[in-house]
Design a protein around this motif. Structure first.
Motif, short mmCIF file in Angstrom:
data_model
loop_
_atom_site.label_atom_id
_atom_site.label_comp_id
_atom_site.label_asym_id
_atom_site.label_seq_id
_atom_site.Cartn_x
_atom_site.Cartn_y
_atom_site.Cartn_z
N VAL A 4 -28.13 64.37 -0.53
CA VAL A 4 -28.87 63.63 0.48
C VAL A 4 -28.32 62.21 0.58
O VAL A 4 -28.06 61.70 1.68
N ILE A 5 -28.11 61.56 -0.56
CA ILE A 5 -27.56 60.20 -0.58
C ILE A 5 -26.13 60.21 -0.06
O ILE A 5 -25.74 59.35 0.72
N GLU A 6 -25.36 61.21 -0.47
CA GLU A 6 -23.97 61.32 -0.02
C GLU A 6 -23.89 61.45 1.50
O GLU A 6 -22.98 60.91 2.14
N LEU A 7 -24.86 62.14 2.10
CA LEU A 7 -24.87 62.32 3.55
C LEU A 7 -25.41 61.10 4.30
O LEU A 7 -25.44 61.10 5.52
N VAL A 39 -30.18 53.17 -2.53
CA VAL A 39 -31.30 53.49 -1.64
C VAL A 39 -32.34 52.38 -1.62
O VAL A 39 -32.45 51.58 -2.54
N PHE A 40 -33.09 52.36 -0.55
CA PHE A 40 -34.23 51.47 -0.38
C PHE A 40 -35.47 52.34 -0.46
O PHE A 40 -35.59 53.32 0.27
N LEU A 41 -36.38 52.00 -1.36
CA LEU A 41 -37.60 52.76 -1.52
C LEU A 41 -38.75 52.06 -0.81
O LEU A 41 -38.94 50.86 -0.97
N ALA A 42 -39.49 52.81 -0.05
CA ALA A 42 -40.72 52.30 0.58
C ALA A 42 -41.86 53.15 0.06
O ALA A 42 -41.73 54.37 -0.08
N THR A 43 -42.96 52.53 -0.26
CA THR A 43 -44.10 53.28 -0.75
C THR A 43 -45.37 52.80 -0.07
O THR A 43 -45.40 51.69 0.49
#
Length: 87
Positions: A4-7, A39-43
């Protein structure tokens, strides 16, 4: 997750009421810390489900927000929250 990150998926949107998704992400990033930097995490938090009545309420008081941030940072994501956002 690697694929997923690779894409190109670099924005992960989570919430404490989405079952165990934050715990799973935390385990993944603990095992592969180099991926966390990509990645950027949103919660989202403040939504509380009563385990007995199954009713949903919002909590925005300072104590709950502090507890939620500590839980997110240390328990779930095992990561700093400097590039996380509450959405």
């Amino acid at each position: 997750m690697d694929r997923v990150i690779e894409l190109g998926s670099t924005y992960f949107d989570t919430a404490d009421v989405y079952d165990d998704n934050e715990d799973l992400l935390g385990k993944y990033f603990k095992k592969y810390p180099q991926q966390r930097q990509k990645v950027f995490l949103a919660t989202k938090f403040a939504g509380v489900i009563n385990p007995v009545t199954k009713t949903y309420t919002d909590r925005g008081d300072a104590q709950y927000i502090h507890e939620a941030c500590v839980q997110i940072e240390y328990s779930r994501f095992s990561s700093d929250i400097e590039n996380m956002s509450r959405t």
